[in-house]
Scaffold this motif. Structure first.
Motif: not given
Length: 202
Positions: A47-56, A106-113, A165-171
């Motif tokens: 979870i710390i890693s998720l925060i670091q990668q997607y803090s924005e 999936k390999k080679g996904q976009s950052r969103d994926g 819920q977080l997934a549905k917030m962004h997609f």
């Protein structure tokens, strides 16, 4: 949220835990508590890693920071239970379940994926952990451990819902549910083939 036949199992999972797991898990209490402790530690790190990668991303810091605190608190709770029982924290081991799960990305996904998959993998791990804790709560004869694992079951269910819920917030919801159903199918494709071991939480 379309989940029909899957409703008979915890949080929509397509396959339940092999009932033999609850029977043999009591054989190696120190090992399963050790494994549980490190699962909580890894959850904290992930979870710390998720925060670091997607803090924005909206809500990531706000909603996941408290979960970091909670997961680390869970680690300390398991350590306290080990100490209370006169048991020692053993060595960390590789989590074959999680290793197998992440191979489904999936390999080679976009950052969103990749972001969506990270959230849904977290939701899947929380759902399976909740189901395992429920199994222990319902099958252990030890009253103290029953209450102990009931608390974890409730917490994991809450975390599972939060990640969805977080997934549905962004997609869009249809995108999330299509991908979520992929993860449900993928997990079901291998969970029944993993070795049933009483010294492993997953």
């Amino acid at each position: 949220m379309k989940i029909t036949a899957e409703k008979k199992f915890t949080l929509g999972l397509k396959l339940p835990t092999d009932p033999r797991w609850a029977d043999i898990s009591t054989i190696s209490l120190q090992d399963i508590l050790t494994d549980h402790a490190f699962c909580e530690q890894k959850a904290t790190s992930n979870i710390i890693s998720l925060i670091q990668q997607y803090s924005e991303r909206e809500g990531i810091v706000e909603h996941l920071s408290p979960v970091v605190t909670e997961e680390w608190g869970h680690f300390r709770m398991v350590i306290a239970m080990l100490q209370k029982r006169g048991l020692e924290l053993g060595l960390q081991r590789q989590d074959e379940y999680v290793k197998k799960l992440v191979k489904g990305k999936k390999k080679g996904q976009s950052r969103d994926g990749y972001f969506l998959d990270q959230l849904l993998i977290c939701a899947m791990i929380e759902a399976r952990s909740c189901e395992r804790f429920k199994t222990l709560w319902q099958n252990l004869d030890d009253k103290e451990l029953q209450e102990f694992y009931y608390k974890f079951m409730v917490a994991e269910a809450s975390h599972y819902k939060l990640f969805l819920q977080l997934a549905k917030m962004h997609f869009p919801e249809d995108v999330v549910m299509e991908r979520w159903n992929y993860w449900l199918d993928y997990e079901a494709s291998f969970i029944g083939n993993l070795e049933v071991r009483g010294d492993r939480l997953h």
